[in-house]
Design an enzyme around this catalytic site. Structure first.
Site, short mmCIF file in Angstrom:
data_model
loop_
_atom_site.label_atom_id
_atom_site.label_comp_id
_atom_site.label_asym_id
_atom_site.label_seq_id
_atom_site.Cartn_x
_atom_site.Cartn_y
_atom_site.Cartn_z
N HIS A 193 0.83 -1.21 0.00
CA HIS A 193 0.00 0.00 0.00
C HIS A 193 0.87 1.26 0.00
O HIS A 193 0.44 2.33 0.46
CB HIS A 193 -0.94 0.04 1.21
CG HIS A 193 -1.87 -1.13 1.32
ND1 HIS A 193 -3.17 -1.11 0.85
CD2 HIS A 193 -1.68 -2.38 1.81
CE1 HIS A 193 -3.74 -2.27 1.06
NE2 HIS A 193 -2.84 -3.08 1.64
N SER A 323 16.69 17.25 -18.13
CA SER A 323 15.91 18.49 -18.11
C SER A 323 16.55 19.53 -19.02
O SER A 323 17.78 19.60 -19.13
CB SER A 323 15.83 19.03 -16.68
OG SER A 323 15.22 20.31 -16.67
N LYS A 329 20.23 17.04 -13.75
CA LYS A 329 19.07 16.19 -13.51
C LYS A 329 19.06 15.01 -14.49
O LYS A 329 19.24 15.19 -15.69
CB LYS A 329 17.77 16.98 -13.68
CG LYS A 329 16.52 16.27 -13.19
CD LYS A 329 15.33 17.23 -13.24
CE LYS A 329 14.11 16.64 -12.54
NZ LYS A 329 13.56 15.51 -13.29
N GLU A 336 10.46 4.93 -18.17
CA GLU A 336 9.33 5.73 -18.66
C GLU A 336 8.91 5.28 -20.06
O GLU A 336 7.71 5.12 -20.35
CB GLU A 336 9.72 7.21 -18.68
CG GLU A 336 9.92 7.81 -17.30
CD GLU A 336 10.63 9.16 -17.32
OE1 GLU A 336 10.63 9.84 -16.29
OE2 GLU A 336 11.18 9.54 -18.39
#
Length: 471
Positions: A193, A323, A329, A336
């Site tokens: 959870h 980025s 970054k 993805e």
């Protein structure tokens, strides 16, 4: 057929009239009509699907030549033309949009015309002079779009599985198992959870993923056995009209040799022509793989989240800047991409299901969509798994200290106390720890619920995170 004076064009005729065809192309009038009728997506047939159609045409030319149904020199010329396409030639000649005439007649005639015109050249004749090699009468002898296209979807699916998806899954499972061994002793907090749970070993997470992918591969193997049953020889409606009595068995035998796969003739040709169930079955197995693969990619992103404000239990290999505005970054781009491909495969599965039920009577006219979506699903899943394995899985490293820190600080460790102090006492200890910041160990000792020696044995992370063996 006649040539214009500058030979830039030729005139071809069909049952609807005549058209001017560019002199340098190998497709003919029926292909050109389709190109003009269907300027829909700009998406051309997948190379694997073209291969499948060409293998069928090669096999049929061999068998029809053996049986005397077409002239020997015509058979040899068609076979040679097919071999040239299979080695990469004339690939730009397959030009019909994937959204086209129902059943795939347009693409089918594109294949027939290209092979006929190249065969004519090999025989020393002119493109478009179909008296010697005719797209319909010779290349397509004993065949129909109605039995060729469902066979091509089967062959294309099998080729894509053998060449792309199964090798990729083999490599992914092996890479996951290698990481399982590498991370065998890295203890981390489990989560259910998205809340703290009992400790687990990072290696076991990777071993679980390897098992999941392996089981999906077995499901796909089982489903794809349906693709090995061919209705080729059914001709227009599954009756075998205009085919030689020996053609059906022999052409399947030759196709088996050409693609190195144990194919067999369908026991009922009408059934093989009408039902798209084999494709829905394989597509369902692909969708099932996609949903678990998406879940794995999401897990990887969560475990790599951060670097300062997330889990950061593992480091995925940085493969590109993340980025356009934030320096330094790096994003989990391979994971993805994997999710996006999985969603596309799930969407294709819905489209295939709708198309499969949309057939009427002796034919399903939605086969062009099924052909593209099924083969494309197999190939993009295979390519995705291959890229994820090479550019992500193999380069993952563990943040061992962060993993251990989370495991030691998890309130879920109190679960191990249940059998010693009882569920209610354990719940009270957990609640007090959360409110006061005291450790579980400190509270249990203060309440004199267990001795220090007992606690040391029960709260042993190594022991707690070990999977209980099956006896």
């Amino acid at each position: 057929m006649s040539q214009t004076q500058d030979s830039q064009f030729r005139i071809e005729r069909d049952s609807m009239g005549e058209m001017q065809i560019p002199g340098n192309v190998y497709y003919g009038i029926q292909t050109l009509r389709a190109v003009e009728n269907f300027p829909i997506s700009g998406i051309k047939p997948l190379p694997t699907y073209v291969d499948a159609c060409i293998y069928i045409k090669k096999a049929t030319a061999i068998v029809n030549g053996e049986l005397g149904c077409i002239a020997e020199d015509t058979s040899k010329a068609i076979i040679q033309a097919a071999d040239e396409v299979l080695t990469g030639k004339l690939r730009d000649q397959f030009v019909v949009d994937v959204y086209q005439a129902g059943a795939g007649t347009s693409h089918h005639m594109n294949v027939n015309e290209v092979l006929a015109n190249r065969a004519l050249e090999l025989l020393g004749d002119e493109k478009g002079n179909y008296k010697r090699v005719n797209p319909n009468d010779d290349v397509n002898y004993g065949q129909s779009t109605n039995d060729v296209i469902p066979t091509a979807i089967r062959i294309g699916g099998l080729l894509a599985l053998m060449q792309t998806l199964h090798p990729a899954l083999d490599n992914a499972v092996e890479a996951m198992n290698v990481k399982a061994v590498e991370f065998e002793n890295v203890i981390k907090s489990g989560r259910t959870h998205l809340q703290d749970a009992v400790p687990v070993r990072l290696g076991d997470s990777f071993r679980a993923w390897a098992q999941i992918l392996s089981e999906h591969q077995n499901r796909i193997y089982t489903a794809s056995s349906d693709l090995m049953v061919l209705g080729l020889g059914g001709s227009a409606a599954g009756t075998g009209l205009n085919t030689h009595p020996k053609y059906r068995a022999r052409v399947v035998e030759i196709l088996s040799q050409l693609i190195d796969c144990p194919l067999q003739p369908a026991s009922h040709l009408m059934a093989a022509m009408q039902s798209m169930a084999p494709f829905v079955n394989v597509s369902g197995a692909l969708r099932n793989l996609a949903q678990d693969l998406a879940k794995i990619s999401h897990d990887l992103r969560l475990m790599d989240s951060g670097p300062k404000t997330g889990f950061k239990e593992i480091q995925l290999p940085p493969v590109q800047p993340g980025s356009s505005i934030m320096p330094g970054k790096y994003n989990p781009v391979m994971a993805e991409m994997t999710s996006m491909v999985c969603f596309q495969v799930m969407g294709y599965d819905n489209a295939i299901t709708f198309a499969a039920q949309a057939g009427q009577l002796e034919l399903n006219v939605m086969m062009p969509l099924i052909a593209y979506d099924l083969i494309h699903s197999i190939e993009i899943l295979g390519n995705t798994i291959g890229a994820l394995t090479e550019k992500c899985i193999k380069g993952i490293t563990a943040n061992t200290e962060r993993c251990l820190e989370y495991a030691e600080g998890s309130l879920a460790l109190v679960t191990a106390l249940n059998t010693h102090i009882g569920y209610l006492n354990a719940a009270a200890v957990a609640s007090e720890s959360l409110q006061t910041g005291k450790s579980l160990r400190q509270i249990v000792l203060e309440k004199e619920l267990m001795t220090e020696a007992q606690l040391a044995e029960v709260l042993n992370l190594e022991q707690m995170s070990a999977i209980v063996p099956l006896i």
